[in-house]
Motif scaffolding. Structure first.
Motif, PDB file in Angstrom:
ATOM      1  N   VAL A  78      12.038  52.546  59.921  1.00 14.41           N
ATOM      2  CA  VAL A  78      11.613  51.584  58.898  1.00 14.41           C
ATOM      3  C   VAL A  78      10.458  50.729  59.404  1.00 14.41           C
ATOM      4  CG1 VAL A  78      12.325  49.503  57.654  1.00 14.41           C
ATOM      5  CG2 VAL A  78      13.796  51.517  57.658  1.00 14.41           C
ATOM      6  N   ALA A  79      10.564  50.233  60.640  1.00 16.19           N
ATOM      7  CA  ALA A  79       9.526  49.353  61.184  1.00 16.19           C
ATOM      8  C   ALA A  79       8.197  50.093  61.340  1.00 16.19           C
ATOM      9  CB  ALA A  79       9.972  48.777  62.525  1.00 16.19           C
ATOM     10  N   LEU A  80       8.235  51.277  61.968  1.00 21.90           N
ATOM     11  CA  LEU A  80       6.992  52.024  62.171  1.00 21.90           C
ATOM     12  C   LEU A  80       6.437  52.544  60.849  1.00 21.90           C
ATOM     13  CD1 LEU A  80       7.825  54.030  65.426  1.00 21.90           C
ATOM     14  CD2 LEU A  80       6.333  52.037  65.191  1.00 21.90           C
ATOM     15  N   GLY A  81       7.322  52.987  59.956  1.00 22.97           N
ATOM     16  CA  GLY A  81       6.861  53.453  58.654  1.00 22.97           C
ATOM     17  C   GLY A  81       6.216  52.338  57.856  1.00 22.97           C
ATOM     18  N   SER A  82       6.836  51.151  57.877  1.00 23.03           N
ATOM     19  CA  SER A  82       6.277  50.015  57.132  1.00 23.03           C
ATOM     20  C   SER A  82       4.942  49.585  57.727  1.00 23.03           C
ATOM     21  CB  SER A  82       7.264  48.844  57.152  1.00 23.03           C
ATOM     22  OG  SER A  82       8.480  49.191  56.521  1.00 23.03           O
ATOM     23  N   ALA A  83       4.847  49.600  59.056  1.00 25.20           N
ATOM     24  CA  ALA A  83       3.576  49.239  59.692  1.00 25.20           C
ATOM     25  C   ALA A  83       2.488  50.243  59.338  1.00 25.20           C
ATOM     26  CB  ALA A  83       3.754  49.156  61.205  1.00 25.20           C
ATOM     27  N   LEU A  84       2.850  51.536  59.338  1.00 21.98           N
ATOM     28  CA  LEU A  84       1.864  52.566  59.014  1.00 21.98           C
ATOM     29  C   LEU A  84       1.387  52.439  57.572  1.00 21.98           C
ATOM     30  CD1 LEU A  84       0.275  55.014  59.938  1.00 21.98           C
ATOM     31  CD2 LEU A  84       2.230  56.452  59.342  1.00 21.98           C
ATOM     32  N   GLN A  90       0.594  54.720  51.742  1.00 17.50           N
ATOM     33  CA  GLN A  90       1.222  55.952  51.253  1.00 17.50           C
ATOM     34  C   GLN A  90       1.684  56.883  52.371  1.00 17.50           C
ATOM     35  OE1 GLN A  90       1.672  55.614  48.110  1.00 17.50           O
ATOM     36  NE2 GLN A  90       0.174  53.995  47.836  1.00 17.50           N
ATOM     37  N   ALA A  91       1.341  56.601  53.646  1.00 24.15           N
ATOM     38  CA  ALA A  91       1.709  57.524  54.721  1.00 24.15           C
ATOM     39  C   ALA A  91       2.994  57.112  55.441  1.00 24.15           C
ATOM     40  CB  ALA A  91       0.575  57.621  55.744  1.00 24.15           C
ATOM     41  N   GLY A  92       3.444  55.888  55.239  1.00 18.70           N
ATOM     42  CA  GLY A  92       4.563  55.388  56.016  1.00 18.70           C
ATOM     43  C   GLY A  92       5.876  56.093  55.757  1.00 18.70           C
ATOM     44  N   GLU A  93       6.128  56.463  54.478  1.00 19.03           N
ATOM     45  CA  GLU A  93       7.405  57.097  54.178  1.00 19.03           C
ATOM     46  C   GLU A  93       7.502  58.463  54.850  1.00 19.03           C
ATOM     47  OE1 GLU A  93       9.112  54.905  53.441  1.00 19.03           O
ATOM     48  OE2 GLU A  93       9.226  54.319  51.342  1.00 19.03           O
ATOM     49  N   ALA A  94       6.390  59.184  54.895  1.00 21.10           N
ATOM     50  CA  ALA A  94       6.386  60.469  55.595  1.00 21.10           C
ATOM     51  C   ALA A  94       6.685  60.271  57.078  1.00 21.10           C
ATOM     52  CB  ALA A  94       5.039  61.158  55.414  1.00 21.10           C
ATOM     53  N   ALA A  95       6.204  59.173  57.639  1.00 22.02           N
ATOM     54  CA  ALA A  95       6.480  58.887  59.046  1.00 22.02           C
ATOM     55  C   ALA A  95       7.964  58.642  59.264  1.00 22.02           C
ATOM     56  CB  ALA A  95       5.665  57.678  59.495  1.00 22.02           C
ATOM     57  N   ARG A  96       8.625  57.970  58.327  1.00 15.34           N
ATOM     58  CA  ARG A  96      10.068  57.741  58.449  1.00 15.34           C
ATOM     59  C   ARG A  96      10.812  59.065  58.503  1.00 15.34           C
ATOM     60  NH1 ARG A  96      11.812  54.054  53.606  1.00 15.34           N
ATOM     61  NH2 ARG A  96      13.872  54.563  54.438  1.00 15.34           N
ATOM     62  N   VAL A  97      10.448  59.974  57.630  1.00 11.33           N
ATOM     63  CA  VAL A  97      11.100  61.283  57.607  1.00 11.33           C
ATOM     64  C   VAL A  97      10.844  62.022  58.920  1.00 11.33           C
ATOM     65  CG1 VAL A  97      11.063  63.561  56.526  1.00 11.33           C
ATOM     66  CG2 VAL A  97      11.041  61.510  55.102  1.00 11.33           C
ATOM     67  N   ALA A  98       9.604  61.987  59.405  1.00 11.13           N
ATOM     68  CA  ALA A  98       9.266  62.696  60.639  1.00 11.13           C
ATOM     69  C   ALA A  98      10.046  62.131  61.825  1.00 11.13           C
ATOM     70  CB  ALA A  98       7.766  62.591  60.897  1.00 11.13           C
ATOM     71  N   ILE A  99      10.184  60.811  61.890  1.00  9.70           N
ATOM     72  CA  ILE A  99      10.897  60.178  63.012  1.00  9.70           C
ATOM     73  C   ILE A  99      12.359  60.596  63.018  1.00  9.70           C
ATOM     74  CG2 ILE A  99      11.770  57.959  63.845  1.00  9.70           C
ATOM     75  CD1 ILE A  99       9.036  56.765  62.996  1.00  9.70           C
ATOM     76  N   LEU A 100      13.013  60.543  61.855  1.00 11.64           N
ATOM     77  CA  LEU A 100      14.434  60.874  61.818  1.00 11.64           C
ATOM     78  C   LEU A 100      14.649  62.377  61.986  1.00 11.64           C
ATOM     79  CD1 LEU A 100      17.116  59.492  61.611  1.00 11.64           C
ATOM     80  CD2 LEU A 100      17.077  59.815  59.134  1.00 11.64           C
ATOM     81  N   VAL A 302       4.405  42.983  64.115  1.00  5.23           N
ATOM     82  CA  VAL A 302       5.085  42.432  65.298  1.00  5.23           C
ATOM     83  C   VAL A 302       6.434  43.124  65.507  1.00  5.23           C
ATOM     84  CG1 VAL A 302       6.238  40.379  66.216  1.00  5.23           C
ATOM     85  CG2 VAL A 302       3.921  40.197  65.302  1.00  5.23           C
ATOM     86  N   VAL A 303       7.176  43.336  64.427  1.00  9.83           N
ATOM     87  CA  VAL A 303       8.473  44.008  64.533  1.00  9.83           C
ATOM     88  C   VAL A 303       8.295  45.453  64.987  1.00  9.83           C
ATOM     89  CG1 VAL A 303      10.476  44.819  63.222  1.00  9.83           C
ATOM     90  CG2 VAL A 303       9.586  42.513  62.836  1.00  9.83           C
ATOM     91  N   ALA A 304       7.228  46.106  64.495  1.00  7.90           N
ATOM     92  CA  ALA A 304       7.016  47.526  64.819  1.00  7.90           C
ATOM     93  C   ALA A 304       6.506  47.736  66.239  1.00  7.90           C
ATOM     94  CB  ALA A 304       6.028  48.141  63.824  1.00  7.90           C
ATOM     95  N   LEU A 305       5.822  46.739  66.793  1.00  6.86           N
ATOM     96  CA  LEU A 305       5.160  46.927  68.084  1.00  6.86           C
ATOM     97  C   LEU A 305       6.100  47.413  69.190  1.00  6.86           C
ATOM     98  CD1 LEU A 305       2.611  46.750  69.777  1.00  6.86           C
ATOM     99  CD2 LEU A 305       3.115  44.311  70.181  1.00  6.86           C
ATOM    100  N   PRO A 306       7.287  46.814  69.385  1.00 10.23           N
ATOM    101  CA  PRO A 306       8.155  47.311  70.473  1.00 10.23           C
ATOM    102  C   PRO A 306       8.548  48.773  70.306  1.00 10.23           C
ATOM    103  CG  PRO A 306       8.907  45.176  69.674  1.00 10.23           C
ATOM    104  CD  PRO A 306       7.872  45.649  68.714  1.00 10.23           C
ATOM    105  N   ALA A 308       6.671  51.035  68.978  1.00  6.88           N
ATOM    106  CA  ALA A 308       5.489  51.875  69.171  1.00  6.88           C
ATOM    107  C   ALA A 308       5.150  52.054  70.642  1.00  6.88           C
ATOM    108  CB  ALA A 308       4.289  51.273  68.442  1.00  6.88           C
ATOM    109  N   LEU A 309       5.658  51.159  71.492  1.00  7.84           N
ATOM    110  CA  LEU A 309       5.389  51.262  72.924  1.00  7.84           C
ATOM    111  C   LEU A 309       6.174  52.432  73.515  1.00  7.84           C
ATOM    112  CD1 LEU A 309       5.523  47.476  73.844  1.00  7.84           C
ATOM    113  CD2 LEU A 309       3.494  48.909  73.509  1.00  7.84           C
ATOM    114  N   PRO A 310       5.697  53.008  74.617  1.00  9.32           N
ATOM    115  CA  PRO A 310       6.351  54.200  75.190  1.00  9.32           C
ATOM    116  C   PRO A 310       7.831  54.034  75.432  1.00  9.32           C
ATOM    117  CG  PRO A 310       4.237  53.845  76.243  1.00  9.32           C
ATOM    118  CD  PRO A 310       4.463  52.662  75.345  1.00  9.32           C
ATOM    119  N   ARG A 311       8.258  52.845  75.874  1.00 12.85           N
ATOM    120  CA  ARG A 311       9.671  52.635  76.155  1.00 12.85           C
ATOM    121  C   ARG A 311      10.373  51.917  75.017  1.00 12.85           C
ATOM    122  NH1 ARG A 311      11.238  53.593  81.361  1.00 12.85           N
ATOM    123  NH2 ARG A 311       9.604  53.975  82.859  1.00 12.85           N
ATOM    124  N   GLY A 312       9.648  51.532  73.947  1.00 12.13           N
ATOM    125  CA  GLY A 312      10.259  50.799  72.856  1.00 12.13           C
ATOM    126  C   GLY A 312      11.016  51.718  71.921  1.00 12.13           C
TER     127      GLY A 312
END
Length: 319
Positions: A78-84, A90-100, A302-306, A308-312
């Motif tokens: 949700v965080a990364l999709g919303s940030a995207l 329009q690209a964020g929802e696809a990112a949510r699907v890809a992540i899960l 800000v919520v998405a940043l952690p 997006a980091l390699p260890r987040g």
């Protein structure tokens, strides 16, 4: 419309709207007013944006039904999709699907169907906001005729989902027949993905799931209407509930248009178009939109940043 064309159209539309607002109002004054927004309104808007993300994550978990996933993984999506979405609308929802799908190996078609169910709930929740507009001072003052449009879209979406749930085989076969001209392989592929999609909608057979998802959706959009109201209050506008609800509904309608990153331009136009006809100063409406834009987008990033980091957030992959 291709993705590149949509991005270009969004940039052009955002630039055109911003140019119109700059020529029609006092941008320098609006910026000064926005910078002077009260700290309490800024903090409150940020808190409500965070609540929106958490409620959206909770709703996603409810709608996944028999395909549960760890809460942290869902929040990451949700965080990364919303940030995207704010970077490339329009690209964020696809990112949510890809992540899960990548982390938990859930069928993409079923996940997309779950997101479609979310959109239905969003339409119903925004229709509820539109009813507040219709019965409040904003409606009496001749606010934009959004309620009938929202109601019609909600009825159509509910009917389509109900058809898929009540007659899954017929729904899948109907879609397959629609692409039969492309050959048997294409029809079989569509039928298979349609069946996966229908499986993703099965949680909606439960009245408890529907009630919970709708309640969470209503709370989500109440949070965003609250953020709008606090942005209004922060620049000296009266945060009248139906005016805030009208602005939120117009913002949602703007999501359907090609948009610039951060929804710049469309957000400003939504505030001015919704609030100015109600007797609010257009410059103050523009200032409120700037506060809303910066606080909401900033909070999401800000919520998405952690994550997006390699260890987040980690990969979330399950054994």
């Amino acid at each position: 419309m291709s993705r590149a064309a949509r991005v270009a159209a969004g940039l052009l539309l955002g630039a055109a709207l911003l140019a119109w607002l700059i020529t029609a109002g006092d941008l320098r004054g609006a910026l000064a007013t926005a910078r002077a927004a009260t700290p309490a309104s800024v903090a409150g808007s940020a808190g409500l944006t965070l609540a929106f993300l958490l409620l959206k994550t909770w709703r996603w978990r409810v709608l996944l039904g028999a395909m549960p996933a760890p809460r942290r993984l869902l929040l990451r999506g949700v965080a990364l999709g919303s940030a995207l979405i704010y970077v490339l609308p329009q690209a964020g929802e696809a990112a949510r699907v890809a992540i899960l799908h990548d982390a938990a190996r859930r069928p993409p078609a079923a996940l997309l169907a779950g997101l479609a169910a979310e959109r239905v709930m969003d339409l119903l929740a925004v229709a509820l906001l539109a009813s507040i507009v219709a019965t409040g001072p904003a409606g009496a003052a001749g606010g934009l005729p959004v309620a009938p449009v929202q109601l019609a879209c909600s009825i159509a979406a509910v009917a389509l989902v109900a058809l898929a749930i009540r007659a899954p085989a017929g729904f899948a076969d109907g879609l397959a027949r629609g692409v039969a001209w492309a050959g048997a392989g294409a029809a079989d592929s569509v039928r298979r993905h349609a069946r996966d999609a229908v499986a993703g909608l099965q949680p909606l057979r439960s009245p408890r799931v529907v009630a919970a998802a709708f309640a969470l959706s209503a709370l989500q959009w109440a949070c965003m209407a609250g953020a709008v109201a606090l942005a209004m209050a922060g620049v000296g506008l009266a945060p009248e509930p139906s005016a805030a609800a009208l602005t939120t509904v117009v913002l949602v309608a703007g999501l359907l248009l090609p948009s610039a990153p951060g929804y710049a331009g469309t957000t400003q136009a939504a505030f001015v178009l919704a609030l100015a006809p109600l007797g609010n100063d257009p410059g103050s409406a523009l200032a409120a939109s700037l506060v809303y834009n910066v606080v909401v987008v900033g909070t999401v990033l800000v919520v998405a940043l952690p994550f997006a980091l390699p260890r987040g957030g980690g990969s979330g992959r399950q054994p």
